[in-house]
Write an enzyme that holds these catalytic residues in place. Structure first.
Site, short mmCIF file in Angstrom:
data_model
loop_
_atom_site.label_atom_id
_atom_site.label_comp_id
_atom_site.label_asym_id
_atom_site.label_seq_id
_atom_site.Cartn_x
_atom_site.Cartn_y
_atom_site.Cartn_z
N ARG A 271 48.97 34.36 45.37
CA ARG A 271 47.75 35.12 45.02
C ARG A 271 46.48 34.31 45.30
O ARG A 271 46.43 33.12 45.07
CB ARG A 271 47.80 35.48 43.54
CG ARG A 271 46.52 36.17 43.06
CD ARG A 271 46.74 36.99 41.83
NE ARG A 271 46.97 36.17 40.65
CZ ARG A 271 47.24 36.71 39.45
NH1 ARG A 271 47.32 38.01 39.29
NH2 ARG A 271 47.44 35.91 38.41
N ARG B 13 48.07 42.42 24.36
CA ARG B 13 49.14 41.52 24.79
C ARG B 13 50.01 41.06 23.63
O ARG B 13 50.97 40.34 23.86
CB ARG B 13 48.51 40.30 25.44
CG ARG B 13 48.68 40.22 26.95
CD ARG B 13 47.96 38.96 27.42
NE ARG B 13 48.42 38.50 28.69
CZ ARG B 13 47.79 38.76 29.85
NH1 ARG B 13 46.72 39.50 29.87
NH2 ARG B 13 48.26 38.25 30.96
N ARG C 153 43.97 30.52 41.47
CA ARG C 153 43.77 30.27 40.04
C ARG C 153 44.58 29.05 39.61
O ARG C 153 45.73 28.91 39.99
CB ARG C 153 44.22 31.50 39.23
CG ARG C 153 43.17 32.58 39.17
CD ARG C 153 43.69 33.87 38.59
NE ARG C 153 44.55 33.74 37.42
CZ ARG C 153 45.08 34.76 36.76
NH1 ARG C 153 44.83 36.01 37.16
NH2 ARG C 153 45.86 34.57 35.72
N LYS D 178 49.06 44.71 37.76
CA LYS D 178 48.11 45.45 36.92
C LYS D 178 46.70 45.43 37.50
O LYS D 178 46.05 46.46 37.61
CB LYS D 178 48.05 44.87 35.49
CG LYS D 178 49.38 44.85 34.77
CD LYS D 178 49.22 44.33 33.34
CE LYS D 178 48.77 42.87 33.26
NZ LYS D 178 49.78 41.90 33.71
N ARG E 53 53.77 31.43 31.42
CA ARG E 53 53.17 32.75 31.19
C ARG E 53 54.24 33.83 31.07
O ARG E 53 54.10 34.76 30.26
CB ARG E 53 52.16 33.08 32.30
CG ARG E 53 50.84 32.32 32.12
CD ARG E 53 50.06 32.17 33.41
NE ARG E 53 49.75 33.43 34.04
CZ ARG E 53 49.56 33.58 35.36
NH1 ARG E 53 49.69 32.54 36.17
NH2 ARG E 53 49.27 34.75 35.84
P1 ADP Z 1 48.10 37.62 34.41
O1 ADP Z 1 48.34 39.03 33.97
O2 ADP Z 1 48.22 37.40 35.87
O3 ADP Z 1 48.89 36.61 33.64
P2 ADP Z 1 45.34 37.67 33.36
O4 ADP Z 1 44.24 37.43 34.32
O5 ADP Z 1 45.52 39.00 32.78
O6 ADP Z 1 46.64 37.15 34.10
O7 ADP Z 1 45.21 36.62 32.15
C1 ADP Z 1 45.03 35.24 32.37
C2 ADP Z 1 45.08 34.48 31.06
O8 ADP Z 1 44.01 34.92 30.19
C3 ADP Z 1 46.34 34.63 30.22
O9 ADP Z 1 47.36 33.76 30.65
C4 ADP Z 1 45.80 34.29 28.82
O10 ADP Z 1 45.63 32.91 28.66
C5 ADP Z 1 44.43 34.91 28.83
N1 ADP Z 1 44.45 36.30 28.31
C6 ADP Z 1 44.21 37.43 29.04
N2 ADP Z 1 44.32 38.53 28.28
C7 ADP Z 1 44.65 38.10 27.03
C8 ADP Z 1 44.91 38.75 25.78
N3 ADP Z 1 44.90 40.08 25.66
N4 ADP Z 1 45.24 37.98 24.73
C9 ADP Z 1 45.26 36.66 24.80
N5 ADP Z 1 45.04 35.98 25.94
C10 ADP Z 1 44.72 36.68 27.04
#
Ligand code: ADP
Ligand code: ZN
Length: 226
Positions: free
Chosen positions: A128, A89, A161, A13, A172
């Site tokens: 990554r 999400r 990360r 994404k 996750r």
């Molecule tokens: P990825 O898609 O690689 O898992 P992101 O950078 O999008 O990682 O998100 C990292 C973390 O940030 C998630 O594991 C969560 O803890 C938090 N997070 C991101 N977006 C949301 C959301 N919409 N709702 C709740 N937590 C979120």
């Protein structure tokens, strides 16, 4: 153009968002980047969300929805359009987002669902690397920086990360399967879902998406060259 990118962690994404942002000149809103920026600056919000982000759990809905609501105050979004990456999400976030988008009269054109195989996800996330300064994305094998550990775009330091370790990645993925996959059906029913193959090379996928947007008359071909 108004887009939402949906998909598992590692579906690509963020990479796709950064490619599309350049072509479509939309506002890229990455929830993960926003949260990491707050954590880096050690703000009150950053301190509040740290435990969730680092453990691979979800930040509470109210917290992330408030962030999105604030971002949509920006009047230039109506002009430029938006590309949401990492939000919504959960079903609750999707419903609240609908209310916000209806209120500002900026309904989404497409929800792009990037379907990806689980082996690909693990391989992508364990390799990554992210730029500490500009959040550019790299991969040690698939997309290495020219100089190891240094960002091509800004010379910033690349880091891994803390949530990109195998154990947290598995968590996750489970969180995704449990909390996020139900919203795929939600958008399918609304008729806005566009399912694409997230295993595809990022630039190829970008071109496929741009072709679809053009065919649907969503973008002006005279201004947006491939
Ligand atoms: P990825 O898609 O690689 O898992 P992101 O950078 O999008 O990682 O998100 C990292 C973390 O940030 C998630 O594991 C969560 O803890 C938090 N997070 C991101 N977006 C949301 C959301 N919409 N709702 C709740 N937590 C979120
Ligand atoms: Zn950088």
């Amino acid at each position: 153009m108004r887009l939402i990118l949906l998909g598992a962690p590692g579906a690509g994404k963020g990479t796709q968002a950064k490619l599309l942002e350049k072509q479509l000149h939309v506002k890229h809103i990455s929830m993960g980047d926003i949260l990491r920026e707050e954590m880096k600056n050690n703000t009150a919000l950053g301190q509040e969300v740290k435990k969730y982000v680092e453990s691979g759990g979800l930040v509470p809905d109210e917290v992330v929805t408030k962030i999105i609501e604030n971002r949509f105050q920006d009047p230039s979004i109506a002009q430029a359009g938006y590309l949401l990456d990492g939000f919504p999400r959960t079903a609750k976030q999707a419903e609240d987002l609908d209310v916000i988008l209806t209120r500002i009269n900026q309904p989404v054109d497409y929800v792009v669902y990037m379907e990806v195989d689980s082996e690909v996800v693990i391989q992508r996330l364990t390799g990554r690397r992210v730029c500490r300064s500009c959040a550019a994305l790299y991969h040690v094998k698939n997309m290495p920086s020219k100089q190891e550990g240094i960002c091509d775009a800004c010379q910033g330091e690349l880091y891994q990360r803390p949530d990109d370790n195998e154990e947290t990645i598995r968590k996750r993925i489970n969180v995704y399967l449990e909390s996020t996959t139900p919203i795929i059906d939600y958008y399918k029913k609304k008729g806005t879902l566009l399912t694409v193959d997230g295993n595809t090379d990022a630039e190829k996928l970008r071109d496929e998406l741009l072709t679809i947007f053009k065919e649907d008359g969503k973008i002006d071909t005279s201004k947006n060259k491939k």
